[in-house]
Design a protein around this motif. Structure first.
Motif, PDB file in Angstrom:
ATOM      1  N   PRO A  12       0.827  -1.205   0.000  1.00 47.63           N
ATOM      2  CA  PRO A  12       0.000   0.000   0.000  1.00 47.63           C
ATOM      3  C   PRO A  12       0.865   1.260   0.000  1.00 47.63           C
ATOM      4  O   PRO A  12       1.937   1.297   0.602  1.00 47.63           O
ATOM      5  N   ASP A  13       0.385   2.279  -0.696  1.00 46.44           N
ATOM      6  CA  ASP A  13       1.093   3.550  -0.771  1.00 46.44           C
ATOM      7  C   ASP A  13       0.895   4.292   0.542  1.00 46.44           C
ATOM      8  O   ASP A  13      -0.239   4.563   0.937  1.00 46.44           O
ATOM      9  N   ASP A  31       1.355   7.346   1.276  1.00 47.16           N
ATOM     10  CA  ASP A  31       0.826   8.696   1.108  1.00 47.16           C
ATOM     11  C   ASP A  31      -0.663   8.695   0.789  1.00 47.16           C
ATOM     12  O   ASP A  31      -1.333   9.714   0.940  1.00 47.16           O
ATOM     13  N   GLU A  32      -1.189   7.559   0.341  1.00 49.39           N
ATOM     14  CA  GLU A  32      -2.600   7.478  -0.035  1.00 49.39           C
ATOM     15  C   GLU A  32      -3.457   7.333   1.226  1.00 49.39           C
ATOM     16  O   GLU A  32      -3.158   6.505   2.090  1.00 49.39           O
ATOM     17  N   PRO A  33      -4.493   8.137   1.366  1.00 53.68           N
ATOM     18  CA  PRO A  33      -5.332   8.021   2.574  1.00 53.68           C
ATOM     19  C   PRO A  33      -6.091   6.696   2.585  1.00 53.68           C
ATOM     20  O   PRO A  33      -6.573   6.235   1.563  1.00 53.68           O
ATOM     21  N   GLN A  34      -6.110   6.090   3.746  1.00 49.49           N
ATOM     22  CA  GLN A  34      -6.793   4.810   3.903  1.00 49.49           C
ATOM     23  C   GLN A  34      -8.271   5.056   4.160  1.00 49.49           C
ATOM     24  O   GLN A  34      -8.650   6.054   4.765  1.00 49.49           O
TER      25      GLN A  34
END
Length: 77
Positions: free
Chosen positions: A15-16, A18-21
Protein backbone atom coordinates in the motif's frame (compact mmCIF):
# COMPACT_ATOMS: atom_id res chain seq x y z
CA UNK A 1 13.61 -8.78 -6.59
CA UNK A 2 10.89 -6.19 -6.90
CA UNK A 3 9.86 -4.49 -3.62
CA UNK A 4 6.23 -5.45 -4.19
CA UNK A 5 7.10 -9.14 -3.72
CA UNK A 6 9.13 -8.75 -0.55
CA UNK A 7 7.44 -10.54 2.33
CA UNK A 8 4.25 -11.14 0.38
CA UNK A 9 2.84 -14.43 -0.85
CA UNK A 10 0.15 -12.97 -3.06
CA UNK A 11 2.28 -10.59 -5.08
CA UNK A 12 -0.10 -7.73 -4.33
CA UNK A 13 1.58 -4.34 -4.34
CA UNK A 14 2.43 -2.75 -1.03
CA UNK A 15 0.00 0.00 0.00
CA UNK A 16 1.09 3.55 -0.77
CA UNK A 17 1.81 5.29 2.57
CA UNK A 18 0.83 8.70 1.11
CA UNK A 19 -2.60 7.48 -0.04
CA UNK A 20 -5.33 8.02 2.57
CA UNK A 21 -6.79 4.81 3.90
CA UNK A 22 -10.53 4.25 3.95
CA UNK A 23 -11.92 4.66 7.43
CA UNK A 24 -13.89 1.73 8.87
CA UNK A 25 -17.64 2.07 9.18
CA UNK A 26 -18.64 3.45 12.55
CA UNK A 27 -20.36 0.89 14.75
CA UNK A 28 -23.77 1.58 16.14
CA UNK A 29 -23.75 2.03 19.87
CA UNK A 30 -26.82 -0.05 20.57
CA UNK A 31 -29.17 -2.36 18.77
CA UNK A 32 -32.94 -2.07 18.93
CA UNK A 33 -33.13 -5.08 21.25
CA UNK A 34 -30.67 -3.51 23.67
CA UNK A 35 -27.94 -6.15 23.18
CA UNK A 36 -25.03 -5.93 20.78
CA UNK A 37 -24.33 -8.57 18.15
CA UNK A 38 -21.12 -9.88 19.76
CA UNK A 39 -22.78 -10.47 23.10
CA UNK A 40 -25.79 -12.12 21.42
CA UNK A 41 -23.47 -14.52 19.60
CA UNK A 42 -21.68 -15.42 22.83
CA UNK A 43 -24.96 -16.04 24.63
CA UNK A 44 -26.19 -18.20 21.75
CA UNK A 45 -22.94 -20.18 21.71
CA UNK A 46 -22.95 -20.89 25.45
CA UNK A 47 -26.66 -21.74 25.38
CA UNK A 48 -26.08 -24.23 22.56
CA UNK A 49 -23.11 -25.74 24.38
CA UNK A 50 -25.15 -26.08 27.58
CA UNK A 51 -27.98 -27.79 25.69
CA UNK A 52 -25.53 -30.15 24.02
CA UNK A 53 -23.97 -31.01 27.38
CA UNK A 54 -27.42 -31.61 28.91
CA UNK A 55 -28.39 -33.90 26.03
CA UNK A 56 -25.12 -35.84 26.35
CA UNK A 57 -25.63 -36.29 30.08
CA UNK A 58 -29.22 -37.47 29.50
CA UNK A 59 -27.99 -40.07 27.00
CA UNK A 60 -25.29 -41.29 29.40
CA UNK A 61 -27.81 -41.58 32.27
CA UNK A 62 -30.11 -43.56 29.98
CA UNK A 63 -27.31 -45.91 29.02
CA UNK A 64 -26.30 -46.49 32.63
CA UNK A 65 -29.91 -47.17 33.63
CA UNK A 66 -30.36 -49.52 30.68
CA UNK A 67 -27.28 -51.52 31.53
CA UNK A 68 -28.35 -51.68 35.16
CA UNK A 69 -31.80 -52.97 34.15
CA UNK A 70 -30.19 -55.63 31.97
CA UNK A 71 -28.15 -56.91 34.91
CA UNK A 72 -31.04 -56.62 37.38
CA UNK A 73 -34.32 -57.48 35.62
CA UNK A 74 -37.52 -56.45 37.45
CA UNK A 75 -38.89 -60.02 37.70
CA UNK A 76 -35.59 -61.50 38.76
CA UNK A 77 -33.63 -64.18 36.98
Amino acid sequence: MSPRYVGRHTGAPLPDPDEPQASPRPRRQSRPGGIDRGKAKKVALWTALALCLAASIAVLVGLVRGFYEMDHPPGGW
